[in-house]
Design a protein around this motif. Sequence first.
Motif, PDB file in Angstrom:
ATOM      1  N   HIS A   1     -78.221-148.121  72.734  1.00 41.24           N
ATOM      2  CA  HIS A   1     -79.131-149.095  72.125  1.00 41.24           C
ATOM      3  C   HIS A   1     -79.481-148.745  70.684  1.00 41.24           C
ATOM      4  CE1 HIS A   1     -81.720-145.821  73.459  1.00 41.24           C
ATOM      5  NE2 HIS A   1     -82.648-146.263  72.639  1.00 41.24           N
ATOM      6  N   ARG A   2     -79.175-147.542  70.262  1.00 38.46           N
ATOM      7  CA  ARG A   2     -79.526-147.114  68.908  1.00 38.46           C
ATOM      8  C   ARG A   2     -78.343-147.265  67.970  1.00 38.46           C
ATOM      9  NH1 ARG A   2     -82.095-141.355  68.510  1.00 38.46           N
ATOM     10  NH2 ARG A   2     -82.195-142.108  66.370  1.00 38.46           N
ATOM     11  N   VAL A   3     -78.658-147.533  66.688  1.00 39.94           N
ATOM     12  CA  VAL A   3     -77.610-147.608  65.669  1.00 39.94           C
ATOM     13  C   VAL A   3     -78.171-147.021  64.375  1.00 39.94           C
ATOM     14  CG1 VAL A   3     -78.262-149.941  64.954  1.00 39.94           C
ATOM     15  CG2 VAL A   3     -75.961-149.110  64.474  1.00 39.94           C
ATOM     16  N   GLU A   4     -77.383-146.254  63.688  1.00 37.89           N
ATOM     17  CA  GLU A   4     -77.768-145.679  62.403  1.00 37.89           C
ATOM     18  C   GLU A   4     -76.796-146.172  61.334  1.00 37.89           C
ATOM     19  OE1 GLU A   4     -77.850-141.476  62.844  1.00 37.89           O
ATOM     20  OE2 GLU A   4     -79.592-141.487  64.191  1.00 37.89           O
ATOM     21  N   HIS A   5     -77.284-146.261  60.116  1.00 34.41           N
ATOM     22  CA  HIS A   5     -76.470-146.786  59.026  1.00 34.41           C
ATOM     23  C   HIS A   5     -76.010-145.657  58.103  1.00 34.41           C
ATOM     24  CE1 HIS A   5     -79.007-150.202  60.318  1.00 34.41           C
ATOM     25  NE2 HIS A   5     -77.934-150.917  60.062  1.00 34.41           N
ATOM     26  N   PHE A   6     -74.873-145.833  57.509  1.00 34.40           N
ATOM     27  CA  PHE A   6     -74.373-144.876  56.539  1.00 34.40           C
ATOM     28  C   PHE A   6     -73.564-145.624  55.480  1.00 34.40           C
ATOM     29  CE2 PHE A   6     -70.680-145.404  59.183  1.00 34.40           C
ATOM     30  CZ  PHE A   6     -69.605-145.199  58.338  1.00 34.40           C
ATOM     31  N   GLN A   7     -73.425-144.998  54.344  1.00 31.85           N
ATOM     32  CA  GLN A   7     -72.622-145.565  53.265  1.00 31.85           C
ATOM     33  C   GLN A   7     -71.974-144.416  52.518  1.00 31.85           C
ATOM     34  OE1 GLN A   7     -72.134-148.985  52.223  1.00 31.85           O
ATOM     35  NE2 GLN A   7     -70.532-147.938  51.075  1.00 31.85           N
ATOM     36  N   LEU A   8     -70.668-144.327  52.575  1.00 33.54           N
ATOM     37  CA  LEU A   8     -69.962-143.275  51.857  1.00 33.54           C
ATOM     38  C   LEU A   8     -69.642-143.741  50.441  1.00 33.54           C
ATOM     39  CD1 LEU A   8     -67.464-142.013  54.580  1.00 33.54           C
ATOM     40  CD2 LEU A   8     -69.594-140.955  53.844  1.00 33.54           C
ATOM     41  N   SER A   9     -69.951-142.874  49.501  1.00 36.03           N
ATOM     42  CA  SER A   9     -69.687-143.203  48.103  1.00 36.03           C
ATOM     43  C   SER A   9     -68.188-143.154  47.813  1.00 36.03           C
ATOM     44  CB  SER A   9     -70.423-142.223  47.192  1.00 36.03           C
ATOM     45  OG  SER A   9     -70.092-142.458  45.841  1.00 36.03           O
ATOM     46  N   LYS A  10     -67.727-144.107  47.042  1.00 31.67           N
ATOM     47  CA  LYS A  10     -66.326-144.128  46.606  1.00 31.67           C
ATOM     48  C   LYS A  10     -66.189-143.706  45.144  1.00 31.67           C
ATOM     49  CE  LYS A  10     -65.118-147.827  49.848  1.00 31.67           C
ATOM     50  NZ  LYS A  10     -64.556-149.207  49.982  1.00 31.67           N
ATOM     51  N   ASP A  11     -67.252-143.140  44.600  1.00 34.90           N
ATOM     52  CA  ASP A  11     -67.234-142.710  43.203  1.00 34.90           C
ATOM     53  C   ASP A  11     -66.197-141.602  43.009  1.00 34.90           C
ATOM     54  OD1 ASP A  11     -67.870-141.677  40.626  1.00 34.90           O
ATOM     55  OD2 ASP A  11     -69.874-142.514  40.818  1.00 34.90           O
ATOM     56  N   PRO A  12     -65.243-141.766  42.085  1.00 37.88           N
ATOM     57  CA  PRO A  12     -64.241-140.711  41.866  1.00 37.88           C
ATOM     58  C   PRO A  12     -64.839-139.419  41.336  1.00 37.88           C
ATOM     59  CG  PRO A  12     -64.058-142.426  40.193  1.00 37.88           C
ATOM     60  CD  PRO A  12     -65.014-142.940  41.217  1.00 37.88           C
ATOM     61  N   LEU A  13     -66.042-139.496  40.755  1.00 38.96           N
ATOM     62  CA  LEU A  13     -66.714-138.297  40.234  1.00 38.96           C
ATOM     63  C   LEU A  13     -67.877-137.883  41.140  1.00 38.96           C
ATOM     64  CD1 LEU A  13     -66.806-139.181  36.423  1.00 38.96           C
ATOM     65  CD2 LEU A  13     -65.172-137.707  37.620  1.00 38.96           C
ATOM     66  N   PHE A  14     -67.769-138.202  42.423  1.00 36.67           N
ATOM     67  CA  PHE A  14     -68.869-137.947  43.351  1.00 36.67           C
ATOM     68  C   PHE A  14     -69.266-136.469  43.364  1.00 36.67           C
ATOM     69  CE2 PHE A  14     -70.303-136.688  47.602  1.00 36.67           C
ATOM     70  CZ  PHE A  14     -71.403-137.519  47.743  1.00 36.67           C
ATOM     71  N   ILE A  15     -68.294-135.577  43.506  1.00 40.59           N
ATOM     72  CA  ILE A  15     -68.596-134.146  43.604  1.00 40.59           C
ATOM     73  C   ILE A  15     -69.262-133.646  42.337  1.00 40.59           C
ATOM     74  CG2 ILE A  15     -67.565-131.853  43.824  1.00 40.59           C
ATOM     75  CD1 ILE A  15     -65.452-133.063  45.637  1.00 40.59           C
ATOM     76  N   GLU A  16     -68.731-134.036  41.185  1.00 42.99           N
ATOM     77  CA  GLU A  16     -69.304-133.574  39.921  1.00 42.99           C
ATOM     78  C   GLU A  16     -70.736-134.070  39.742  1.00 42.99           C
ATOM     79  OE1 GLU A  16     -66.421-134.916  40.397  1.00 42.99           O
ATOM     80  OE2 GLU A  16     -64.884-133.543  39.616  1.00 42.99           O
ATOM     81  N   LYS A  17     -70.998-135.324  40.111  1.00 39.63           N
ATOM     82  CA  LYS A  17     -72.340-135.877  39.944  1.00 39.63           C
ATOM     83  C   LYS A  17     -73.336-135.239  40.901  1.00 39.63           C
ATOM     84  CE  LYS A  17     -70.874-140.373  38.103  1.00 39.63           C
ATOM     85  NZ  LYS A  17     -70.852-141.846  38.313  1.00 39.63           N
ATOM     86  N   VAL A  18     -72.901-134.976  42.139  1.00 40.61           N
ATOM     87  CA  VAL A  18     -73.791-134.311  43.091  1.00 40.61           C
ATOM     88  C   VAL A  18     -74.165-132.921  42.581  1.00 40.61           C
ATOM     89  CG1 VAL A  18     -73.909-133.281  45.387  1.00 40.61           C
ATOM     90  CG2 VAL A  18     -73.070-135.611  45.111  1.00 40.61           C
ATOM     91  N   ARG A  19     -73.185-132.182  42.111  1.00 36.49           N
ATOM     92  CA  ARG A  19     -73.469-130.832  41.599  1.00 36.49           C
ATOM     93  C   ARG A  19     -74.399-130.898  40.385  1.00 36.49           C
ATOM     94  NH1 ARG A  19     -70.707-127.034  44.123  1.00 36.49           N
ATOM     95  NH2 ARG A  19     -68.703-127.506  45.124  1.00 36.49           N
ATOM     96  N   ASP A  20     -74.205-131.865  39.528  1.00 34.17           N
ATOM     97  CA  ASP A  20     -75.024-132.003  38.330  1.00 34.17           C
ATOM     98  C   ASP A  20     -76.484-132.278  38.688  1.00 34.17           C
ATOM     99  OD1 ASP A  20     -75.827-132.397  35.657  1.00 34.17           O
ATOM    100  OD2 ASP A  20     -75.436-134.544  35.828  1.00 34.17           O
ATOM    101  N   ILE A  21     -76.716-133.278  39.555  1.00 32.91           N
ATOM    102  CA  ILE A  21     -78.082-133.692  39.869  1.00 32.91           C
ATOM    103  C   ILE A  21     -78.786-132.654  40.744  1.00 32.91           C
ATOM    104  CG2 ILE A  21     -79.446-135.444  41.072  1.00 32.91           C
ATOM    105  CD1 ILE A  21     -77.394-137.508  40.114  1.00 32.91           C
ATOM    106  N   VAL A  22     -78.105-132.137  41.755  1.00 33.79           N
ATOM    107  CA  VAL A  22     -78.727-131.119  42.599  1.00 33.79           C
ATOM    108  C   VAL A  22     -79.036-129.868  41.780  1.00 33.79           C
ATOM    109  CG1 VAL A  22     -78.357-129.602  44.582  1.00 33.79           C
ATOM    110  CG2 VAL A  22     -77.690-132.003  44.699  1.00 33.79           C
ATOM    111  N   GLY A  23     -78.189-129.559  40.815  1.00 33.69           N
ATOM    112  CA  GLY A  23     -78.478-128.439  39.920  1.00 33.69           C
ATOM    113  C   GLY A  23     -79.765-128.640  39.147  1.00 33.69           C
ATOM    114  N   LEU A  24     -80.045-129.871  38.723  1.00 33.92           N
ATOM    115  CA  LEU A  24     -81.301-130.159  38.032  1.00 33.92           C
ATOM    116  C   LEU A  24     -82.500-129.987  38.966  1.00 33.92           C
ATOM    117  CD1 LEU A  24     -80.339-133.347  35.965  1.00 33.92           C
ATOM    118  CD2 LEU A  24     -80.806-131.071  35.069  1.00 33.92           C
ATOM    119  N   TYR A  25     -82.334-130.362  40.239  1.00 35.23           N
ATOM    120  CA  TYR A  25     -83.430-130.222  41.191  1.00 35.23           C
ATOM    121  C   TYR A  25     -83.741-128.757  41.491  1.00 35.23           C
ATOM    122  CZ  TYR A  25     -82.966-135.232  42.279  1.00 35.23           C
ATOM    123  OH  TYR A  25     -82.938-136.602  42.209  1.00 35.23           O
ATOM    124  N   LEU A  26     -82.690-127.975  41.733  1.00 33.73           N
ATOM    125  CA  LEU A  26     -82.884-126.596  42.159  1.00 33.73           C
ATOM    126  C   LEU A  26     -83.173-125.648  41.000  1.00 33.73           C
ATOM    127  CD1 LEU A  26     -80.087-126.291  44.889  1.00 33.73           C
ATOM    128  CD2 LEU A  26     -82.508-126.841  45.188  1.00 33.73           C
TER     129      LEU A  26
END
Length: 362
Positions: free
Chosen positions: A141-166
């Motif tokens: 009865h349960r359903v969860e939603h997800f959305q995978l990014s198709k950004d070709p620079l996904f890894i670089e952007k994640v590292r950049d932004i998470v680096g700013l947070y940490l």
Amino acid sequence: MRSGRPMPTLTVSGEERLTLERWARRPKTAQALARRAEVVLGAAAGQSNSALAAQLRWTTQTVGRWRARFLERRLDGLLDEPRPGAPRTIGDADVERVLTLTLETAPRDATHWSTRAMAQRAGLSQSAVSRIWRAFALAPHRVEHFQLSKDPLFIEKVRDIVGLYLAPPERALVLCVDEKSQIQALDRTQPMLPLRPGQAERRTHDYARHGTTSLFAALDVQSGKVIGELHRRHRAVEFRRFLDTIDAAVPPELDVHLILDNYATHKTPAIRRWLVRRPRFHVHFTPTSASWINLVERWFAALTEKQLRRGAHRSTRELEAAIRTYLAISNEQPKPFVWTKSADQILATLARFVTRISDSGH
């Protein structure tokens, strides 16, 4: 004088003695097993059943039973036997059938199974189906939603932004910027009935619309304070005005790192020219379809939950006043959202998820 039935001699091997001593002395051993081990060790040392019974505060019959169990089955005789009980009414074949039907089929009249429908289909009781689903963590009865990014620079952007947070840069401010657009001023068509003992707050399901507004917000990652501004329209013109507000609010000696999504109003020529003229501003775009990485979204969620979802506003002006009040109260005692996962942890989690859905056959 009768001397009683002679007791058979009890001896233990070296390996058995080590095991018995470990059972008797180890703190985590069950107390019953520890005392049975003491019976055998005492009997092997030549103590009588009556002496052991007095020492352990057992009856001589109990001591004699465990002594006999050891002589008959050695160490295995000291372990508890499986307790008798009712035989299983649901066999492995029944469990396998329920799991197969749940995971690989759907009912004719619905998109997913209910316990009642599955019970009828599998020929089991509803409670049996429910137990099987709980055992295998299935919740159709349960359903969860997800959305995978198709950004070709996904890894670089994640590292950049998470680096700013940490590890925020020195002498700089990291601001998560976004807009909550088209916030509707909604009023119920009839008065709400207030909360009472035994009765939840009640409201009509229909409502009247009284216009919309858009909230532009910039969340300071380190302090938790929010710079907010309301506009009736949501265009690059309004976004540039909000950038002017940020520029005026941040001390001139500090650099400003803006975390933005890829909305078109953030990339117009006018906005690019504005940024070029202000070199202290540095823009970090989030990956496409990855709004979860922008911390201001978490603040928007709190605003919606605490102020907007159950609010009633008879005009856009009234709605904007409520938002400004919430913004002021939030900034009185700001609480920053603490980012805990590193970029490597996020990417590893996504890799496992992609592998799982790739192997699911869908």
